[in-house]
Design an enzyme around this catalytic site. Structure first.
Site, PDB file in Angstrom:
ATOM      1  N   LYS A 102       0.869  -1.191   0.000  1.00 27.27           N
ATOM      2  CA  LYS A 102       0.000   0.000   0.000  1.00 27.27           C
ATOM      3  C   LYS A 102       0.896   1.229   0.000  1.00 27.27           C
ATOM      4  O   LYS A 102       2.026   1.184   0.476  1.00 27.27           O
ATOM      5  CB  LYS A 102      -0.871   0.020   1.259  1.00 27.27           C
ATOM      6  N   ASP A 116      -6.952   4.401  -4.584  1.00 30.72           N
ATOM      7  CA  ASP A 116      -7.625   4.264  -3.282  1.00 30.72           C
ATOM      8  C   ASP A 116      -8.228   5.651  -3.036  1.00 30.72           C
ATOM      9  O   ASP A 116      -8.450   6.409  -3.993  1.00 30.72           O
ATOM     10  CB  ASP A 116      -6.630   3.840  -2.187  1.00 30.72           C
TER      11      ASP A 116
HETATM   12  P1  NDP Z   1     -12.853   7.919  -2.983  1.00 33.84           P
HETATM   13  O1  NDP Z   1     -11.780   8.904  -2.765  1.00 33.84           O
HETATM   14  O2  NDP Z   1     -13.376   7.694  -4.347  1.00 33.84           O
HETATM   15  O3  NDP Z   1     -14.078   8.217  -2.045  1.00 33.84           O
HETATM   16  C1  NDP Z   1     -13.957   8.293  -0.668  1.00 33.84           C
HETATM   17  C2  NDP Z   1     -15.271   8.750  -0.091  1.00 33.84           C
HETATM   18  O4  NDP Z   1     -15.225   8.663   1.339  1.00 33.84           O
HETATM   19  C3  NDP Z   1     -15.591  10.187  -0.420  1.00 33.84           C
HETATM   20  O5  NDP Z   1     -16.983  10.345  -0.504  1.00 33.84           O
HETATM   21  C4  NDP Z   1     -15.026  10.941   0.768  1.00 33.84           C
HETATM   22  O6  NDP Z   1     -15.638  12.204   1.003  1.00 33.84           O
HETATM   23  C5  NDP Z   1     -15.330   9.977   1.886  1.00 33.84           C
HETATM   24  N1  NDP Z   1     -14.321  10.102   2.941  1.00 33.84           N
HETATM   25  C6  NDP Z   1     -12.990   9.916   2.811  1.00 33.84           C
HETATM   26  N2  NDP Z   1     -12.357  10.145   3.972  1.00 33.84           N
HETATM   27  C7  NDP Z   1     -13.334  10.484   4.837  1.00 33.84           C
HETATM   28  C8  NDP Z   1     -13.307  10.822   6.206  1.00 33.84           C
HETATM   29  N3  NDP Z   1     -12.160  10.881   6.906  1.00 33.84           N
HETATM   30  N4  NDP Z   1     -14.498  11.090   6.805  1.00 33.84           N
HETATM   31  C9  NDP Z   1     -15.666  11.044   6.088  1.00 33.84           C
HETATM   32  N5  NDP Z   1     -15.730  10.727   4.786  1.00 33.84           N
HETATM   33  C10 NDP Z   1     -14.586  10.441   4.188  1.00 33.84           C
HETATM   34  O7  NDP Z   1     -12.281   6.541  -2.378  1.00 33.84           O
HETATM   35  P2  NDP Z   1     -12.786   5.057  -2.635  1.00 33.84           P
HETATM   36  O8  NDP Z   1     -14.252   5.045  -2.849  1.00 33.84           O
HETATM   37  O9  NDP Z   1     -11.893   4.448  -3.621  1.00 33.84           O
HETATM   38  O10 NDP Z   1     -12.432   4.384  -1.228  1.00 33.84           O
HETATM   39  C11 NDP Z   1     -13.366   4.285  -0.166  1.00 33.84           C
HETATM   40  C12 NDP Z   1     -12.932   3.178   0.771  1.00 33.84           C
HETATM   41  O11 NDP Z   1     -12.901   1.938   0.066  1.00 33.84           O
HETATM   42  C13 NDP Z   1     -11.548   3.335   1.399  1.00 33.84           C
HETATM   43  O12 NDP Z   1     -11.551   2.755   2.683  1.00 33.84           O
HETATM   44  C14 NDP Z   1     -10.670   2.482   0.484  1.00 33.84           C
HETATM   45  O13 NDP Z   1      -9.503   2.054   1.136  1.00 33.84           O
HETATM   46  C15 NDP Z   1     -11.619   1.337   0.207  1.00 33.84           C
HETATM   47  N6  NDP Z   1     -11.349   0.525  -0.988  1.00 33.84           N
HETATM   48  C16 NDP Z   1     -11.231   1.090  -2.222  1.00 33.84           C
HETATM   49  C17 NDP Z   1     -11.022   0.287  -3.327  1.00 33.84           C
HETATM   50  C18 NDP Z   1     -10.966   0.838  -4.707  1.00 33.84           C
HETATM   51  O14 NDP Z   1     -10.851   0.054  -5.653  1.00 33.84           O
HETATM   52  N7  NDP Z   1     -11.068   2.155  -4.914  1.00 33.84           N
HETATM   53  C19 NDP Z   1     -10.859  -1.159  -3.203  1.00 33.84           C
HETATM   54  C20 NDP Z   1     -11.085  -1.655  -1.854  1.00 33.84           C
HETATM   55  C21 NDP Z   1     -11.289  -0.832  -0.815  1.00 33.84           C
HETATM   56  P3  NDP Z   1     -15.281  13.478   0.069  1.00 33.84           P
HETATM   57  O15 NDP Z   1     -16.045  13.260  -1.203  1.00 33.84           O
HETATM   58  O16 NDP Z   1     -15.745  14.643   0.858  1.00 33.84           O
HETATM   59  O17 NDP Z   1     -13.808  13.419  -0.111  1.00 33.84           O
HETATM   60  O1  2IT Z   2      -7.932  -1.445  -0.871  1.00 30.30           O
HETATM   61  C1  2IT Z   2      -7.853  -1.930  -2.015  1.00 30.30           C
HETATM   62  O2  2IT Z   2      -7.970  -3.152  -2.212  1.00 30.30           O
HETATM   63  C2  2IT Z   2      -7.626  -1.031  -3.145  1.00 30.30           C
HETATM   64  N1  2IT Z   2      -7.569   0.174  -2.942  1.00 30.30           N
HETATM   65  C3  2IT Z   2      -7.447  -1.588  -4.527  1.00 30.30           C
HETATM   66  C4  2IT Z   2      -6.046  -2.084  -4.736  1.00 30.30           C
HETATM   67  C5  2IT Z   2      -5.705  -2.501  -6.132  1.00 30.30           C
HETATM   68  O3  2IT Z   2      -4.524  -2.818  -6.323  1.00 30.30           O
HETATM   69  O4  2IT Z   2      -6.560  -2.519  -7.013  1.00 30.30           O
END
Ligand code: NDP
Ligand code: 2IT
Length: 444
Positions: free
Chosen positions: A126, A166
């Site tokens: 990561k 992420d």
């Molecule tokens: P994005 O940046 O696309 O979206 C994150 C969302 O969460 C936004 O709406 C953001 O608000 C909100 N957010 C972030 N930090 C905070 C906080 N501290 N308090 C309140 N709201 C918060 O990220 P992802 O959707 O990609 O990721 C979301 C989660 O999913 C994370 O935990 C990530 O690690 C996990 N994840 C992501 C994967 C991926 O493929 N993208 C895969 C597996 C897990 P705002 O719009 O105001 O910034």
């Molecule tokens: O938390 C996660 O699994 C991710 N943000 C996606 C990682 C990846 O390599 O696609």
């Protein structure tokens, strides 16, 4: 003292200011007690848990860049290469002001087990930076990405370490990062996943985490005698994972009624309108107040509160430790019977325990959000064979992977006498493959 307690103590002493990392290690090691106790002497002699909880390598570096006013800014960049026993390091990059070594280590540690659960040959890593993309111009984002990649490029490669997105890192950022890597190394290779479809990206990667979350949730419900169709769903977050979770929830006949961002949350009794959400968040990069302004049925609330809504299923898809004990109590009181984590570690240890004790089906993120990284691994395969598969082909593989993950963790939980404890099942099933590979490869 048992070997597990010894390692928990060692981790606390060696990482005193890393609460997120300690939380992740504690959750995993508590579940592994039953496995370790069956062969404690051998695991202890091999120092397997010391090696499992110590990253193979951590990079911390300076990221200088120039803002639109000519001011030089400096951020901290990270890449943690946690475990390569079953494949090249694989895991996302997070750009958010809260990023520090503890956050990246917890995410890297979780990634090791998640990637193992996918059944695909990927190790865990990561990275990220304490850079805040909010309010930055495209040029500033590009300047930051180029500077970050200038250092990161020394440590990654298509067969070594393959980052992806992420929080705060989506298609735009991956594009800038990829462009800079190619420019520095003069090689066009699948060094990142989540790429655009015109330069080696996989169809369905954008949707994969959210879609995968719903495929697994549907299977978990089905195996427990419920039908996802017709259920009311509370979702937090409004980013990549939340948006496509909401989209797939509709497609499977459920009704998602909430979403949230870092400033507030939406309750839309008619159901969240996906196109409006995408327009507000993906295109305009605006706040959810704009969603409310466009949807007469929606109510916007400032601050936290998304878990106070009456729902059948809750899908936390924003960030770590966003679902606390008080939220868990509200969910149970309101009749919620299933929680599946879209984010990484969104539920605190106390909240998880409360939900499990009250009979709520609970699937941990390392299983339920694994669809994103699994599809990243499919992107790596396509890059290696220089082919690109259809949306339907990738989506079908994703569905198979998510259904298999659920059955593996369900089976592992049963085998170790904890039926229905999917946290334990996921940790045990993820651990076994990594441990076997580590033991086979000697003391490295
Ligand atoms: P994005 O940046 O696309 O979206 C994150 C969302 O969460 C936004 O709406 C953001 O608000 C909100 N957010 C972030 N930090 C905070 C906080 N501290 N308090 C309140 N709201 C918060 O990220 P992802 O959707 O990609 O990721 C979301 C989660 O999913 C994370 O935990 C990530 O690690 C996990 N994840 C992501 C994967 C991926 O493929 N993208 C895969 C597996 C897990 P705002 O719009 O105001 O910034
Ligand atoms: O938390 C996660 O699994 C991710 N943000 C996606 C990682 C990846 O390599 O696609």
């Amino acid at each position: 003292m048992s070997y597990v307690d010894e390692i928990l103590e060692r981790t606390r002493v060696q990482n005193p200011a890393q609460p997120e990392f300690l939380q992740a290690v504690q959750e995993v090691l508590e579940s592994l007690r039953v496995v370790i106790e069956r062969d404690e002497d051998a695991y202890r002699r091999d120092a397997l848990l010391e090696r499992l909880t110590t990253p193979e390598r951590c990079f911390i570096f300076r990221v200088p860049w120039v803002d639109d006013h000519g001011q030089v800014r400096v951020n901290n960049g990270y890449r943690v290469q946690f475990n390569s026993a079953i494949g090249p390091y694989k895991g996302g990059l997070r750009f958010h002001p809260s990023v520090n070594l503890s956050v990246i280590k917890f995410l890297g540690f979780e990634q090791v087990f998640k990637n193992s659960l996918t059944g695909l040959p990927i190790g865990g890593g990561k990275g990220g930076a304490d850079f805040d993309p909010k309010g930055k111009s495209d040029r500033e984002i590009m300047a930051f990405c180029q500077s970050y990649m200038t250092e990161l490029s020394k440590y990654i490669g298509a067969d070594t370490d393959v980052p992806a997105g992420d929080i705060g890192v989506g298609g735009r950022e991956i594009g800038y990062l990829f462009g800079q890597y190619k420019r520095l190394k003069d090689v066009f290779e699948g060094v990142l996943t989540g790429k655009g479809l015109t330069y080696g990206g996989s169809k369905a990667r954008t949707e994969a985490t959210g879609y995968g979350l719903l495929y697994l949730t549907q299977e978990m419900l089905k195996c427990n005698g419920y039908d996802l169709a017709g259920k009311t769903i509370a979702v937090s977050g409004a980013g990549n994972v939340a948006t496509y979770a909401i989209e797939k929830a509709w497609q499977l006949g459920a009704k998602p009624v909430t979403c949230s961002d870092s400033t507030g949350w939406i309750y839309d009794p008619e159901g969240i309108h996906v196109d409006t959400l995408k327009e507000v968040k993906e295109v305009r990069r605006a706040r959810l107040t704009e969603y409310a302004a466009r949807r007469p049925s929606a109510v916007y609330h400032e601050g936290k509160g998304v878990w106070s809504v009456k729902c059948d299923v809750a899908l936390p898809c924003a960030t770590q430790n966003e679902l606390h004990l008080e939220d868990a109590k509200l969910l149970v009181a309101n009749g919620c019977f299933a929680v599946a984590e879209g984010a990484n570690m969104p539920t605190t240890l106390e909240a998880t325990a409360y939900l499990q004790e009250h009979g709520v089906l609970f699937c941990p993120g390392k299983a339920s959000n694994a669809g994103g990284v699994a599809t990243s691994a499919l992107e790596m395969s396509q890059n290696s064979e220089r082919l690109s598969w259809s949306f339907e082909e990738v989506d079908a593989k994703l569905q198979d992977i998510m259904v298999n993950i659920f059955h593996n963790l369900d089976q592992a939980a049963k085998e170790y006498g904890m039926p229905g404890n999917y946290v334990a099942g996921a940790n045990i099933a993820g651990f076994k493959k990594v441990a076997t590979a580590m033991q086979a490869q000697g003391i490295v």
